[in-house]
Design a protein around this motif. Structure first.
Motif: not given
Length: 327
Positions: A66-71, A73-76, A83-87, A107-111
């Protein structure tokens, strides 16, 4: 867990999880079924632990995404950054079992290109339903006690067979007839018993007992001593009076080897035999001296073999007494 039971549980939990997700009109309801498939494990304990890990992991994954997509945007590329942060964070918190399913939820959020509260709640509910159904079907877990008892009996029969062989070697003064195959069979039985005992303990949330685990640990220690005895027996090639007396101890042990036998009488017999050895005439030749030394080592190993069983009996005296009276 048998393959047929696992298959039934997976099918049931998957279908029901999808039906529940559809009932609540959740998006991507099939994901609840996939999570259920991944969460049906061998024991209640592991299923519960993994379910808790995955719920925590879901909160972590959705928070970072959520934080990354908000800051950004939604991209690959942003998903890759997620993944680099979460894993590593998941591994740090010991919730890495949630990495695959949680990343699918992200990925549901991304789509959808959205991190709305409704969508975030949708993803969390998918995890709760899938993991919850797996927990529910795993409440039924058939007991392995009968199989464990069967393995215990086979272990003792195998040990008796080896002890009889050692008795024969000492009686005849020949090199060992204890085959590696007999010891391998014993170790295989112990490994199978240990696995079943751990599974049974993990399937009990109430009245959990580690008796069977300790039993097989005790027998594994004795099995290692038997292997050492086999090595020492390979050094014996002449009959000695002392070897025949020691042979009688092995025979007596084989005759009385049982889960409920504390071995106290055998330890007393060993003390008498040690006293007899010390009073015996000194060896007259170098060869006889070497053989006597090996016999004394066998006697010491044998004493450890019996002492290990006595220590186990003293530790579980009350439980053994209860089991014996219930038979």
């Amino acid at each position: 867990m048998s393959l047929s039971l696992r298959t039934l549980k997976i099918a049931l939990s998957t279908v029901v999880a999808i039906f529940i997700a559809d009932f609540f009109q959740l998006d991507s309801s099939i994901s609840a079924g996939i999570i259920a498939i991944l969460s049906v494990l061998d024991t209640r304990k592991t299923s519960f632990e993994i379910a808790v890990q995955r719920v925590i992991s879901t909160l972590l994954a959705l928070g970072i995404a959520t934080v990354l997509f908000q800051l950004l945007g939604f991209s690959t590329l942003v998903f890759g950054l997620y993944l680099l942060l979460y894993v590593p964070s998941a591994y740090k918190l010991n919730v890495q079992s949630g990495i695959p399913p949680c990343s699918v939820l992200v990925t549901h959020l991304l789509v959808a290109e959205s991190t709305s509260w409704d969508l975030l709640l949708n993803e969390l509910l998918l995890m709760l339903i899938g993991a919850g159904m797996a927990l529910l079907v795993n409440l039924y877990m058939p007991s392995k006690e009968d199989k464990i008892t069967e393995i215990r009996n086979k272990v003792e029969e195998q040990m008796q067979k080896i002890l009889y062989q050692i008795d024969e070697c000492l009686q005849n003064g020949i090199q060992t007839d204890v085959s590696d195959a007999e010891l391998r069979t014993l170790n295989q039985l112990l490994e199978e018993g240990m696995r079943l005992a751990h599974d049974e303990a993990d399937n009990r949330f109430i009245n959990q007992s580690y008796y069977s685990i300790r039993y097989f640990e005790m027998r594994k220690t004795q099995a290692k001593i038997l292997e050492q005895m086999q090595y020492n027996l390979e050094q014996i090639s002449i009959p000695l009076l002392q070897s025949k007396k020691l042979a009688g101890m092995y025979y007596l042990t084989a005759e009385t080897l049982h889960e409920y036998n504390p071995g106290t009488n055998l330890l007393e017999e060993i003390d008498e035999l040690i006293h007899y050895f010390r009073k015996s005439d000194l060896p007259q030749t170098r060869e006889e001296f070497e053989k006597r030394a090996i016999l004394f080592q066998l006697l010491n190993d044998f004493e450890r073999f019996i002492q290990i069983k006595k220590d186990f009996f003293d530790e579980y005296r009350n439980e053994l007494f209860t089991q014996k009276n219930s038979v």
